[in-house]
Design a protein around this motif. Sequence first.
Motif, PDB file in Angstrom:
ATOM      1  N   VAL A  51       9.327  -0.470  -6.738  1.00  0.00           N
ATOM      2  CA  VAL A  51       8.983  -0.397  -5.240  1.00  0.00           C
ATOM      3  C   VAL A  51       7.874   0.465  -5.102  1.00  0.00           C
ATOM      4  O   VAL A  51       7.846   1.797  -5.242  1.00  0.00           O
ATOM      5  CB  VAL A  51      10.180   0.090  -4.598  1.00  0.00           C
ATOM      6  CG1 VAL A  51      10.040  -0.103  -2.964  1.00  0.00           C
ATOM      7  CG2 VAL A  51      11.505  -1.036  -4.800  1.00  0.00           C
ATOM      8  N   GLN A  52       6.799   0.065  -4.464  1.00  0.00           N
ATOM      9  CA  GLN A  52       5.600   0.956  -4.056  1.00  0.00           C
ATOM     10  C   GLN A  52       5.537   0.792  -2.502  1.00  0.00           C
ATOM     11  O   GLN A  52       5.287  -0.304  -1.830  1.00  0.00           O
ATOM     12  CB  GLN A  52       4.565   0.488  -4.740  1.00  0.00           C
ATOM     13  CG  GLN A  52       4.410   0.465  -6.311  1.00  0.00           C
ATOM     14  CD  GLN A  52       3.219  -0.266  -6.977  1.00  0.00           C
ATOM     15  OE1 GLN A  52       2.146  -0.303  -6.083  1.00  0.00           O
ATOM     16  NE2 GLN A  52       3.028  -0.310  -8.071  1.00  0.00           N
ATOM     17  N   ILE A  53       5.500   2.187  -1.724  1.00  0.00           N
ATOM     18  CA  ILE A  53       5.682   2.242  -0.510  1.00  0.00           C
ATOM     19  C   ILE A  53       4.184   2.658  -0.183  1.00  0.00           C
ATOM     20  O   ILE A  53       3.772   3.771  -0.489  1.00  0.00           O
ATOM     21  CB  ILE A  53       6.894   3.003   0.109  1.00  0.00           C
ATOM     22  CG1 ILE A  53       8.118   2.520  -0.404  1.00  0.00           C
ATOM     23  CG2 ILE A  53       6.653   3.267   1.390  1.00  0.00           C
ATOM     24  CD1 ILE A  53       9.174   3.093  -0.045  1.00  0.00           C
ATOM     25  N   ASN A  54       3.713   1.910   0.845  1.00  0.00           N
ATOM     26  CA  ASN A  54       2.278   2.711   1.361  1.00  0.00           C
ATOM     27  C   ASN A  54       2.566   2.698   2.665  1.00  0.00           C
ATOM     28  O   ASN A  54       2.303   2.053   3.681  1.00  0.00           O
ATOM     29  CB  ASN A  54       1.413   1.448   1.000  1.00  0.00           C
ATOM     30  CG  ASN A  54       0.160   2.128   1.534  1.00  0.00           C
ATOM     31  OD1 ASN A  54      -0.269   2.877   2.347  1.00  0.00           O
ATOM     32  ND2 ASN A  54      -1.288   1.500   1.122  1.00  0.00           N
ATOM     33  N   PRO A  55       2.862   4.139   3.106  1.00  0.00           N
ATOM     34  CA  PRO A  55       3.319   4.313   4.449  1.00  0.00           C
ATOM     35  C   PRO A  55       1.873   4.351   5.400  1.00  0.00           C
ATOM     36  O   PRO A  55       2.247   4.094   6.526  1.00  0.00           O
ATOM     37  CB  PRO A  55       3.932   5.674   4.696  1.00  0.00           C
ATOM     38  CG  PRO A  55       3.487   6.281   3.369  1.00  0.00           C
ATOM     39  CD  PRO A  55       3.124   5.054   2.079  1.00  0.00           C
ATOM     40  N   SER A  56       0.836   4.471   5.112  1.00  0.00           N
ATOM     41  CA  SER A  56      -0.321   4.345   5.762  1.00  0.00           C
ATOM     42  C   SER A  56      -0.633   3.046   6.239  1.00  0.00           C
ATOM     43  O   SER A  56      -1.116   3.049   7.514  1.00  0.00           O
ATOM     44  CB  SER A  56      -1.492   4.998   4.937  1.00  0.00           C
ATOM     45  OG  SER A  56      -1.872   3.908   3.937  1.00  0.00           O
ATOM     46  N   VAL A  57      -0.224   2.061   5.868  1.00  0.00           N
ATOM     47  CA  VAL A  57      -0.603   0.617   6.308  1.00  0.00           C
ATOM     48  C   VAL A  57       0.955  -0.127   6.523  1.00  0.00           C
ATOM     49  O   VAL A  57       0.889  -1.280   7.127  1.00  0.00           O
ATOM     50  CB  VAL A  57      -1.475  -0.217   5.540  1.00  0.00           C
ATOM     51  CG1 VAL A  57      -2.757   0.547   5.369  1.00  0.00           C
ATOM     52  CG2 VAL A  57      -0.783  -0.233   4.208  1.00  0.00           C
TER      53      VAL A  57
END
Length: 79
Positions: A51-57
């Motif tokens: 799981v890869q989370i990209n909180p900026s987008v």
Amino acid sequence: MCHIEPDDGIAEVRACIPGRIRLYIPAVTANPEAAAQMKRQMEETGAVHEVQINPSVGTVLFLYDERQVEAGEPGTAEA
């Protein structure tokens, strides 16, 4: 085919191919602790490899074993 219409604003499918799905989940930006917990829980299932989370987008990429996961239509889950 991986097409799910958003119905409640919690998550929206941004891209999907077998074994890989990217969701837009605004809550991952607002609540990083809950996002980290979701990541751990999903990876513990055995079907989700990463799981890869990209909180900026506000997106989350799930890499999963397509043999263990079957896509369904919203509201059609069997009890």
